[in-house]
Design a protein around this motif. Structure first.
Motif, PDB file in Angstrom:
ATOM      1  N   GLN A  36      11.086  19.414  15.187  1.00 21.39           N
ATOM      2  CA  GLN A  36      10.955  18.202  14.383  1.00 21.39           C
ATOM      3  C   GLN A  36      11.322  18.387  12.922  1.00 21.39           C
ATOM      4  O   GLN A  36      11.625  17.412  12.233  1.00 21.39           O
ATOM      5  N   SER A  43      11.887  16.503  20.064  1.00 18.03           N
ATOM      6  CA  SER A  43      12.169  17.540  21.052  1.00 18.03           C
ATOM      7  C   SER A  43      13.530  18.187  20.851  1.00 18.03           C
ATOM      8  O   SER A  43      13.962  19.001  21.665  1.00 18.03           O
ATOM      9  N   PRO A 196      12.462  14.331  28.382  1.00 16.66           N
ATOM     10  CA  PRO A 196      11.780  15.563  27.997  1.00 16.66           C
ATOM     11  C   PRO A 196      11.573  16.441  29.226  1.00 16.66           C
ATOM     12  O   PRO A 196      10.726  16.159  30.080  1.00 16.66           O
ATOM     13  N   ALA A 225       8.090   7.192  25.109  1.00 17.04           N
ATOM     14  CA  ALA A 225       7.728   8.607  25.059  1.00 17.04           C
ATOM     15  C   ALA A 225       6.721   8.851  23.945  1.00 17.04           C
ATOM     16  O   ALA A 225       6.770   8.214  22.888  1.00 17.04           O
ATOM     17  N   ALA A 227       5.130  12.178  21.817  1.00 17.46           N
ATOM     18  CA  ALA A 227       5.251  13.605  21.529  1.00 17.46           C
ATOM     19  C   ALA A 227       4.125  14.030  20.594  1.00 17.46           C
ATOM     20  O   ALA A 227       3.695  13.262  19.716  1.00 17.46           O
ATOM     21  N   TRP A 228       3.664  15.255  20.769  1.00 26.36           N
ATOM     22  CA  TRP A 228       2.641  15.828  19.898  1.00 26.36           C
ATOM     23  C   TRP A 228       3.076  17.234  19.515  1.00 26.36           C
ATOM     24  O   TRP A 228       3.411  18.047  20.377  1.00 26.36           O
ATOM     25  N   SER A 229       3.061  17.529  18.224  1.00 25.73           N
ATOM     26  CA  SER A 229       3.445  18.846  17.720  1.00 25.73           C
ATOM     27  C   SER A 229       2.290  19.429  16.926  1.00 25.73           C
ATOM     28  O   SER A 229       1.795  18.801  15.969  1.00 25.73           O
ATOM     29  N   ARG A 234       3.796  22.338  21.481  1.00 21.30           N
ATOM     30  CA  ARG A 234       4.416  21.022  21.372  1.00 21.30           C
ATOM     31  C   ARG A 234       4.556  20.455  22.775  1.00 21.30           C
ATOM     32  O   ARG A 234       4.722  21.200  23.755  1.00 21.30           O
ATOM     33  N   THR A 235       4.494  19.146  22.868  1.00 22.60           N
ATOM     34  CA  THR A 235       4.594  18.501  24.170  1.00 22.60           C
ATOM     35  C   THR A 235       5.194  17.119  23.992  1.00 22.60           C
ATOM     36  O   THR A 235       5.108  16.520  22.912  1.00 22.60           O
ATOM     37  N   GLU A 236       5.822  16.628  25.042  1.00 22.94           N
ATOM     38  CA  GLU A 236       6.302  15.252  25.069  1.00 22.94           C
ATOM     39  C   GLU A 236       6.263  14.766  26.503  1.00 22.94           C
ATOM     40  O   GLU A 236       6.657  15.489  27.432  1.00 22.94           O
ATOM     41  N   GLY A 258       8.029  15.216  31.544  1.00 25.82           N
ATOM     42  CA  GLY A 258       7.393  15.775  30.361  1.00 25.82           C
ATOM     43  C   GLY A 258       7.417  17.286  30.372  1.00 25.82           C
ATOM     44  O   GLY A 258       7.765  17.926  31.371  1.00 25.82           O
TER      45      GLY A 258
END
Length: 410
Positions: A36, A43, A196, A225, A227-229, A234-236, A258
């Protein structure tokens, strides 16, 4: 299955080499475990931030006569080599990408009935898809869109009906609106998005990207979507509503995908990914009521500042009204050695086993490549590849080839 069909299938697949996504998993060797900071897409891939453009010069490109290669980036890292100067608003991030090159393939089919069919060569000049894209970043608001011309294929990204005509077309690969919240840790988007899943890579012809339909070329889907960082992971995840640039509605896949990736160290990450979609009629396999799944593992590791290793392995499951349940596996491993600043040597091995018409057993492939970020806005890439495809009741078909690409990114 004729050698002519296999040869042209491979050739046409390579002709639509992806646009400049600049999604390089080997950036792990520079201790970049997330995406990011350099990309508007959380992503990775797509439009780069001003910070990402600066890192592009200081970390990727060959330094010519620069006494401090780790110093600040020059003004020519900005759009059009900085020709717009301060007239470009900071919130507006435009980009242009053009690829052109040549492709040579040789297909060897010892099971062919004629000498002409046993060995077939194809040599063609090619112009890759040319894209203009831009992002807007205003406070928490984010938006991105792309528009380009695809000389061949990329049917699923076309903005106009194309039918079976394989010719130039206007395409838009991705476009979305979103918001970055909680100091950019949470990112919510809606629009046409790259799914993702797994490792994002510019090599969209890798079996892992092609078979799972998670490449940058035209397999994007419409949906929402999240997303979390965080510091170490990190995930999406994405709810897939279907590709509304494909019709009729029965061809559209719906479901979800995901990934989650954890950083064990600045130079070591590992993750899991999953994808499940359903289509009333699969437009590629021509099967009704198709449930398609892919579930896998991936990892990135940099044992030294010059070497990066990445790998992905996915289990494949496809069920349909005609074919029943079919299982498979796909994966690859790649090593990237940066010999000198900007000059990369790449070695890739890949495997694929899936049930499909006319092919049985394990397919094997290997790539040797050279990628040189020779100057500001110029990448030269040369790849040689070999792939072996088993054919039921016949000797395996070998596909050999090379592709030279010039990539201009402004």
């Amino acid at each position: 299955m004729s050698v002519r069909v296999l040869t042209w299938t491979l050739a046409l697949c390579l002709l639509v080499h992806p646009r400049a996504a600049l999604a390089f998993p080997w950036m792990i060797k520079h201790n970049y475990t997330g995406c990011q900071s350099c990309h508007v897409d959380p992503s990775g891939g797509g439009v780069m931030t001003d910070y990402g453009r600066a890192q592009q010069q200081t970390l990727l490109e060959t330094q010519w006569g620069t006494s401090d290669p780790e110093g600040e980036a020059d003004s020519n890292t900005w759009f059009l080599y900085g020709a717009l100067g301060s007239s470009r608003p900071e919130w507006f991030l435009p980009e242009v990408s053009v690829r052109a090159g040549g492709l040579f393939t040789r297909s060897v089919n010892l099971g062919a009935t004629s000498n002409e069919g046993q060995v077939r060569d194809v040599l063609v000049p090619v112009v890759m898809a040319a894209d203009v894209r831009a992002a807007v970043v205003v406070g928490a608001f984010r938006a991105m869109a792309s528009l380009g011309v695809a000389p061949r294929r990329a049917f699923a990204a076309s903005l106009t009906p194309v039918g079976d005509i394989d010719g130039p077309k206007l395409v838009s690969r991705d476009y979305w609106l979103g918001a970055a919240l909680l100091e950019d840790a949470l990112f919510i988007r809606a629009g046409r998005l790259t799914l993702p899943f797994g490792l994002r890579s510019v090599e969209h012809t890798l079996w892992a990207r092609a078979v799972t339909r998670t490449d940058f070329n035209d397999t994007q889907q419409h949906g929402v979507a999240v997303a979390w960082s965080a510091e170490n992971f990190r995930t999406e995840v994405m709810a897939i509503a279907g590709n509304f640039q494909v019709g009729p509605d029965g061809f559209r896949e719906r479901g979800g995908s995901g990934y989650l990736e954890y950083a064990f160290a600045p130079n070591l990450t590992a993750g899991v990914s999953s994808l499940v979609t359903f289509a009333r009629f699969d437009r590629l396999n021509l099967e009704a009521n198709t449930l398609r799944q892919a579930h896998g593992l991936f990892a990135r590791y940099a044992p030294s500042p010059d070497l990066a290793l990445v790998a992905e392995l996915d289990a494949l499951v496809r069920g349909s009204q005609q074919g029943g349940t079919q299982m498979g596996v796909v994966g690859y491993a790649q090593a990237d050695l940066e010999v000198v600043r900007g000059l990369h040597l790449l070695g890739t091995v890949e495997v694929l086993r899936e049930d499909q018409r006319g092919a049985t057993g394990m397919q094997l492939g290997g790539w040797l490549g050279l990628s040189w970020f020779a100057a500001r806005g110029l990448e030269v890439r040369l790849d040689g590849f070999a792939r072996q495809t088993p054919v039921e009741g016949q000797p395996s078909i070998s596909n050999l080839g090379s592709v030279l690409l010039l990539h201009f990114y402004l």
